[in-house]
Design a protein around this motif. Structure first.
Motif, mmCIF file in Angstrom:
data_model
loop_
_atom_site.group_PDB
_atom_site.id
_atom_site.type_symbol
_atom_site.label_atom_id
_atom_site.label_comp_id
_atom_site.label_asym_id
_atom_site.label_seq_id
_atom_site.Cartn_x
_atom_site.Cartn_y
_atom_site.Cartn_z
ATOM 1 N N ARG A 35 100.372 -3.762 69.039
ATOM 2 C CA ARG A 35 101.095 -3.392 70.479
ATOM 3 C C ARG A 35 100.268 -2.218 70.576
ATOM 4 O O ARG A 35 100.000 -2.050 72.171
ATOM 5 C CB ARG A 35 102.190 -2.991 70.026
ATOM 6 C CG ARG A 35 103.150 -2.370 71.217
ATOM 7 C CD ARG A 35 104.556 -1.763 70.727
ATOM 8 N NE ARG A 35 105.500 -2.951 70.346
ATOM 9 C CZ ARG A 35 106.813 -2.446 70.004
ATOM 10 N NH1 ARG A 35 107.154 -1.352 70.285
ATOM 11 N NH2 ARG A 35 107.828 -3.540 69.181
ATOM 12 N N ARG A 85 102.770 -3.408 61.838
ATOM 13 C CA ARG A 85 103.851 -3.928 62.844
ATOM 14 C C ARG A 85 103.162 -3.744 64.349
ATOM 15 O O ARG A 85 103.235 -4.630 65.173
ATOM 16 C CB ARG A 85 105.075 -3.653 62.790
ATOM 17 C CG ARG A 85 106.096 -4.600 63.757
ATOM 18 C CD ARG A 85 107.496 -4.249 63.426
ATOM 19 N NE ARG A 85 107.907 -3.020 63.819
ATOM 20 C CZ ARG A 85 108.548 -2.763 65.248
ATOM 21 N NH1 ARG A 85 108.725 -3.826 65.908
ATOM 22 N NH2 ARG A 85 108.848 -1.400 65.494
ATOM 23 N N GLY A 123 122.834 -3.758 67.228
ATOM 24 C CA GLY A 123 121.357 -4.005 66.820
ATOM 25 C C GLY A 123 120.806 -3.547 65.630
ATOM 26 O O GLY A 123 121.457 -3.005 64.961
ATOM 27 N N ALA A 124 119.453 -3.771 65.149
ATOM 28 C CA ALA A 124 118.827 -3.146 64.052
ATOM 29 C C ALA A 124 119.418 -4.154 62.883
ATOM 30 O O ALA A 124 120.073 -4.962 62.998
ATOM 31 C CB ALA A 124 119.054 -1.737 63.850
ATOM 32 N N ASP A 130 117.258 2.721 64.647
ATOM 33 C CA ASP A 130 116.464 3.320 63.421
ATOM 34 C C ASP A 130 116.053 4.525 63.420
ATOM 35 O O ASP A 130 115.952 5.297 62.530
ATOM 36 C CB ASP A 130 114.846 2.441 63.630
ATOM 37 C CG ASP A 130 115.239 0.979 63.588
ATOM 38 O OD1 ASP A 130 116.203 0.330 62.974
ATOM 39 O OD2 ASP A 130 114.447 0.162 64.072
ATOM 40 N N TYR A 190 120.785 -9.086 63.924
ATOM 41 C CA TYR A 190 120.141 -10.497 63.462
ATOM 42 C C TYR A 190 121.159 -11.488 62.997
ATOM 43 O O TYR A 190 121.716 -11.784 62.078
ATOM 44 C CB TYR A 190 119.429 -10.211 62.401
ATOM 45 C CG TYR A 190 118.254 -8.985 62.372
ATOM 46 C CD1 TYR A 190 116.953 -9.657 62.600
ATOM 47 C CD2 TYR A 190 118.327 -7.769 62.042
ATOM 48 C CE1 TYR A 190 115.843 -9.068 62.735
ATOM 49 C CE2 TYR A 190 117.193 -6.957 62.565
ATOM 50 C CZ TYR A 190 115.954 -7.555 62.912
ATOM 51 O OH TYR A 190 115.058 -6.754 63.048
ATOM 52 N N GLY A 239 114.988 -4.496 70.646
ATOM 53 C CA GLY A 239 113.521 -4.562 71.017
ATOM 54 C C GLY A 239 113.466 -5.407 72.257
ATOM 55 O O GLY A 239 114.016 -6.155 72.640
ATOM 56 N N ALA A 240 112.210 -5.065 72.846
ATOM 57 C CA ALA A 240 111.772 -6.019 74.206
ATOM 58 C C ALA A 240 111.153 -6.992 73.627
ATOM 59 O O ALA A 240 110.188 -6.965 72.845
ATOM 60 C CB ALA A 240 110.915 -4.930 75.016
ATOM 61 N N GLY A 297 116.218 -0.643 72.423
ATOM 62 C CA GLY A 297 114.898 -0.634 71.558
ATOM 63 C C GLY A 297 115.257 -0.335 70.094
ATOM 64 O O GLY A 297 116.487 -0.569 69.669
ATOM 65 N N GLY A 298 114.241 0.375 69.487
ATOM 66 C CA GLY A 298 114.364 1.027 68.136
ATOM 67 C C GLY A 298 115.201 2.338 67.985
ATOM 68 O O GLY A 298 115.346 2.943 67.004
ATOM 69 N N ARG A 335 104.231 6.453 65.815
ATOM 70 C CA ARG A 335 104.893 5.310 65.503
ATOM 71 C C ARG A 335 103.994 4.210 64.983
ATOM 72 O O ARG A 335 104.246 3.795 64.045
ATOM 73 C CB ARG A 335 105.575 4.351 66.736
ATOM 74 C CG ARG A 335 106.608 5.137 67.258
ATOM 75 C CD ARG A 335 107.572 4.334 68.344
ATOM 76 N NE ARG A 335 108.128 3.349 67.552
ATOM 77 C CZ ARG A 335 108.775 2.394 67.880
ATOM 78 N NH1 ARG A 335 108.794 2.197 69.227
ATOM 79 N NH2 ARG A 335 109.298 1.358 67.152
ATOM 80 N N GLN A 345 113.531 -9.299 73.794
ATOM 81 C CA GLN A 345 114.937 -9.916 73.335
ATOM 82 C C GLN A 345 116.111 -9.283 73.905
ATOM 83 O O GLN A 345 117.139 -9.831 74.387
ATOM 84 C CB GLN A 345 115.130 -9.840 71.749
ATOM 85 C CG GLN A 345 114.250 -10.708 71.025
ATOM 86 C CD GLN A 345 113.190 -9.941 70.529
ATOM 87 O OE1 GLN A 345 112.401 -9.077 71.231
ATOM 88 N NE2 GLN A 345 112.904 -9.949 69.237
ATOM 89 N N TYR A 396 114.795 -0.115 79.902
ATOM 90 C CA TYR A 396 113.826 0.772 80.117
ATOM 91 C C TYR A 396 112.452 -0.085 80.022
ATOM 92 O O TYR A 396 112.361 -1.072 79.908
ATOM 93 C CB TYR A 396 113.629 1.608 78.981
ATOM 94 C CG TYR A 396 113.662 1.094 77.646
ATOM 95 C CD1 TYR A 396 112.435 0.497 77.157
ATOM 96 C CD2 TYR A 396 114.626 0.802 76.967
ATOM 97 C CE1 TYR A 396 112.218 0.130 75.827
ATOM 98 C CE2 TYR A 396 114.227 -0.010 75.745
ATOM 99 C CZ TYR A 396 113.386 -0.393 75.274
ATOM 100 O OH TYR A 396 113.219 -1.252 74.067
HETATM 101 N N1 UDP Z 1 115.892 -6.229 66.161
HETATM 102 C C1 UDP Z 1 117.268 -6.842 66.029
HETATM 103 N N2 UDP Z 1 117.027 -7.993 66.120
HETATM 104 C C2 UDP Z 1 116.029 -9.007 66.432
HETATM 105 C C3 UDP Z 1 114.857 -8.401 66.365
HETATM 106 C C4 UDP Z 1 114.635 -6.867 66.285
HETATM 107 O O1 UDP Z 1 118.199 -6.040 65.943
HETATM 108 O O2 UDP Z 1 116.165 -10.013 66.237
HETATM 109 C C5 UDP Z 1 115.970 -4.639 66.047
HETATM 110 C C6 UDP Z 1 114.949 -4.006 65.031
HETATM 111 O O3 UDP Z 1 115.699 -4.123 63.756
HETATM 112 C C7 UDP Z 1 114.670 -2.474 65.529
HETATM 113 C C8 UDP Z 1 114.621 -2.873 67.042
HETATM 114 O O4 UDP Z 1 115.215 -4.079 67.201
HETATM 115 O O5 UDP Z 1 115.766 -1.827 65.138
HETATM 116 C C9 UDP Z 1 113.229 -2.957 67.781
HETATM 117 O O6 UDP Z 1 112.794 -1.826 67.786
HETATM 118 P P1 UDP Z 1 111.264 -1.485 68.553
HETATM 119 O O7 UDP Z 1 111.116 -0.053 68.114
HETATM 120 O O8 UDP Z 1 110.359 -2.576 68.200
HETATM 121 O O9 UDP Z 1 111.787 -1.880 70.082
HETATM 122 P P2 UDP Z 1 110.762 -1.519 71.157
HETATM 123 O O10 UDP Z 1 109.737 -0.871 70.851
HETATM 124 O O11 UDP Z 1 110.545 -3.037 71.765
HETATM 125 O O12 UDP Z 1 111.742 -0.972 72.304
#
Ligand code: UDP
Length: 254
Positions: free
Chosen positions: A227, A223, A110-111, A193, A139, A165-166, A189-190, A216, A168, A39
């Motif tokens: 952004r 955090r 993830g998360a 969560d 992680y 998350g973006a 992404g998140g 958000r 990564q 996305y």
């Molecule tokens: N996260 C993860 N590993 C990492 C860094 C982040 O699993 O090394 C997870 C974090 O716990 C969260 C998600 O990635 O659940 C990032 O969410 P975010 O809402 O920032 O995603 P984005 O807005 O970039 O789509």
């Protein structure tokens, strides 16, 4: 597979609504082609601006949807219409109903520890026949990656949702999808969560009217202030410069 796309500031985005997204995924799965889904939101567009490698990864995905009102409005500046912003936290439960009907197995990666597992439990409470092949936190160290991939493959998922998350998750998908046996590898992404209830999403009225970023921001100001407050302003300036100023870039429907 045929795609209807637009290009916004060098990034290719599919013209899709939720129904179209579901249909496309089913078609890709039926065709037996491994599909990388990603996305883009305002933040992603700014990362792409500074990192051609990331933009290249997005442009190499099989399906890219706009997750953010900024991208939808940005496309409009060039007269391109994206039907809507697509937010996984909104559509994933419904899509999972379809996956369950098709007997597709989902893996949640993830998360922080326990969150993907909680998200899986919540989904299965809503959709009891949903097949979750496994979950893992996001992680882990680079040197643990090969073992993790073997562990994921052993659970035989059809669809892997990757929530780091973006940018990564996109880089990880780009590098590792060839070693994953799943048919779909999807950056979310998140999402976990939200699905687990760890992060609250805000009132529907604001979510439906393009203010998810504000919700958000109020839940995680430390955090996210950079952004959203700086990022959104920079994105608007970047758009306007490219549309009306001297930095014209290739934007088109295709
Ligand atoms: N996260 C993860 N590993 C990492 C860094 C982040 O699993 O090394 C997870 C974090 O716990 C969260 C998600 O990635 O659940 C990032 O969410 P975010 O809402 O920032 O995603 P984005 O807005 O970039 O789509």
């Amino acid at each position: 597979m045929e795609r209807t796309t637009i290009t916004l500031l060098g990034t290719t985005i599919d013209v899709l609504d939720v129904k179209g997204l579901g249909t496309k995924i089913t078609q890709y799965i039926a065709a037996g082609v491994q599909t990388k889904i990603m996305y883009v939101n305002t933040d992603c567009m700014l990362i792409a601006k500074n990192d051609p490698g990331y933009q290249n990864v997005i442009n190499n995905a099989n399906l890219v949807y706009a997750d953010g009102i900024g991208v939808v409005l940005g496309a409009r500046l060039w007269g391109n219409t994206l039907p809507d912003r697509l937010t996984a936290a909104d559509f994933m439960p419904e899509l999972c109903r379809d996956f369950a009907k098709q007997g597709l197995r989902i893996y949640l990666l993830g998360a922080i520890e326990g969150v993907a597992e909680d998200a899986a439990k919540k989904l299965q409470k809503k959709i009891p026949n949903l097949l979750i092949s496994g979950t893992h936190h996001g992680y882990f160290k680079q040197e643990q990656c090969a073992d993790l991939i073997a562990e994921i493959n052993a659970t035989r998922p059809d669809i892997i949702l990757v929530g780091f998350g973006a940018p990564q998750q996109e880089f990880w998908i780009h590098e590792n999808s060839k070693n994953l046996d799943a048919k779909v590898v999807w950056g979310v992404g998140g999402l976990f969560d939200f699905l687990s209830g760890k992060t609250r999403r805000g009132p529907k009225l604001l979510l439906d009217n393009g203010f998810e970023w504000l919700c958000r921001l109020t839940t995680e100001p430390k955090r996210l202030w950079r952004r959203y407050l700086i990022g959104n302003t920079r994105f608007i300036l970047y758009l306007l410069w490219n549309r009306f100023g001297g930095g014209r870039r290739n934007n088109h429907a295709g």
